[in-house]
Design a protein around this motif. Structure first.
Motif, PDB file in Angstrom:
ATOM      1  N   VAL A  76       0.812  -1.218   0.000  1.00  0.00           N
ATOM      2  CA  VAL A  76       0.000   0.000   0.000  1.00  0.00           C
ATOM      3  C   VAL A  76       0.846   1.268   0.000  1.00  0.00           C
ATOM      4  O   VAL A  76       0.710   2.107  -0.900  1.00  0.00           O
ATOM      5  N   GLU A  77       1.699   1.449   0.984  1.00  0.00           N
ATOM      6  CA  GLU A  77       2.459   2.702   1.074  1.00  0.00           C
ATOM      7  C   GLU A  77       3.402   2.905  -0.111  1.00  0.00           C
ATOM      8  O   GLU A  77       3.423   4.002  -0.690  1.00  0.00           O
ATOM      9  N   SER A 108       3.064   1.805  -3.113  1.00  0.00           N
ATOM     10  CA  SER A 108       2.240   2.049  -4.304  1.00  0.00           C
ATOM     11  C   SER A 108       1.656   3.449  -4.296  1.00  0.00           C
ATOM     12  O   SER A 108       1.526   4.081  -5.348  1.00  0.00           O
ATOM     13  N   LYS A 109       1.300   3.944  -3.112  1.00  0.00           N
ATOM     14  CA  LYS A 109       0.789   5.313  -3.018  1.00  0.00           C
ATOM     15  C   LYS A 109       1.841   6.324  -3.450  1.00  0.00           C
ATOM     16  O   LYS A 109       1.505   7.415  -3.889  1.00  0.00           O
ATOM     17  N   ASN A 153      -0.176   7.757  -9.064  1.00  0.00           N
ATOM     18  CA  ASN A 153      -1.172   7.152  -8.187  1.00  0.00           C
ATOM     19  C   ASN A 153      -1.971   8.237  -7.487  1.00  0.00           C
ATOM     20  O   ASN A 153      -1.411   9.179  -6.944  1.00  0.00           O
ATOM     21  N   ASN A 158      -5.007   7.140  -5.547  1.00  0.00           N
ATOM     22  CA  ASN A 158      -5.334   6.407  -4.321  1.00  0.00           C
ATOM     23  C   ASN A 158      -5.106   4.923  -4.554  1.00  0.00           C
ATOM     24  O   ASN A 158      -5.143   4.440  -5.685  1.00  0.00           O
ATOM     25  N   TYR A 159      -4.831   4.229  -3.470  1.00  0.00           N
ATOM     26  CA  TYR A 159      -4.503   2.802  -3.533  1.00  0.00           C
ATOM     27  C   TYR A 159      -5.032   2.200  -2.242  1.00  0.00           C
ATOM     28  O   TYR A 159      -4.378   2.247  -1.206  1.00  0.00           O
ATOM     29  N   ASP A 160      -6.257   1.697  -2.287  1.00  0.00           N
ATOM     30  CA  ASP A 160      -6.964   1.263  -1.091  1.00  0.00           C
ATOM     31  C   ASP A 160      -7.168  -0.249  -1.092  1.00  0.00           C
ATOM     32  O   ASP A 160      -7.643  -0.810  -2.084  1.00  0.00           O
ATOM     33  N   GLU A 162      -8.149   1.369  -6.852  1.00  0.00           N
ATOM     34  CA  GLU A 162      -7.071   2.292  -7.191  1.00  0.00           C
ATOM     35  C   GLU A 162      -7.535   3.267  -8.261  1.00  0.00           C
ATOM     36  O   GLU A 162      -8.392   2.934  -9.077  1.00  0.00           O
ATOM     37  N   TRP A 180      -5.563   5.946 -11.119  1.00  0.00           N
ATOM     38  CA  TRP A 180      -4.285   6.320 -11.737  1.00  0.00           C
ATOM     39  C   TRP A 180      -4.510   7.427 -12.749  1.00  0.00           C
ATOM     40  O   TRP A 180      -5.551   7.483 -13.405  1.00  0.00           O
ATOM     41  N   HIS A 224       3.681   0.956 -12.625  1.00  0.00           N
ATOM     42  CA  HIS A 224       3.419   0.405 -11.288  1.00  0.00           C
ATOM     43  C   HIS A 224       3.378  -1.124 -11.333  1.00  0.00           C
ATOM     44  O   HIS A 224       4.002  -1.791 -10.510  1.00  0.00           O
TER      45      HIS A 224
END
Length: 106
Positions: A36-37, A39-40, A45, A47-49, A64, A66, A75
């Motif tokens: 998560v972190e 990728s954020k 990016n 959001n990546y939840d 997500e 993009w 990514h």
């Protein structure tokens, strides 16, 4: 309440889903949380939840957004993602990972 696509409907939305092998839910969750972190912080990016099913806790979803398909591809090709997902798929995921790309229309 707003979503990232409220301000920019042109964002590329991605929903990735997978199911943990029996008894591997906690291990898969830990592996996915580790993505998560980093990728954020990836370029593009928004959001990546990470989500876990409430009715079926063996199912995990990434939601997500993009800025472009090219930045999403970068990514997906990142070494950390490749290493973590490769290991998770072979050891922790039951079946395949499904990745769906969407564009907001309303």
């Amino acid at each position: 309440m707003t979503t990232p696509t409220d301000n920019n409907p042109e964002l590329l939305t991605v929903i990735a889903s997978m199911r943990a092998k029996p008894g591997k839910e906690a291990e898969l969750r830990t592996a996915l949380e580790s993505l998560v972190e980093p990728s954020k912080a990836d370029p593009g990016n928004v959001n990546y939840d990470l989500h876990q099913g409430t009715e079926d806790p063996t199912v995990f979803y990434f939601y997500e957004n993009w800025e472009s398909a090219e930045l999403l591809l970068a990514h997906l090709q990142s070494p950390q993602l490749q290493e973590t997902v490769g290991k998770a798929i072979s050891e922790l995921v039951d079946g395949e990972v499904t990745i769906t790309q969407l564009r907001r229309i309303a």
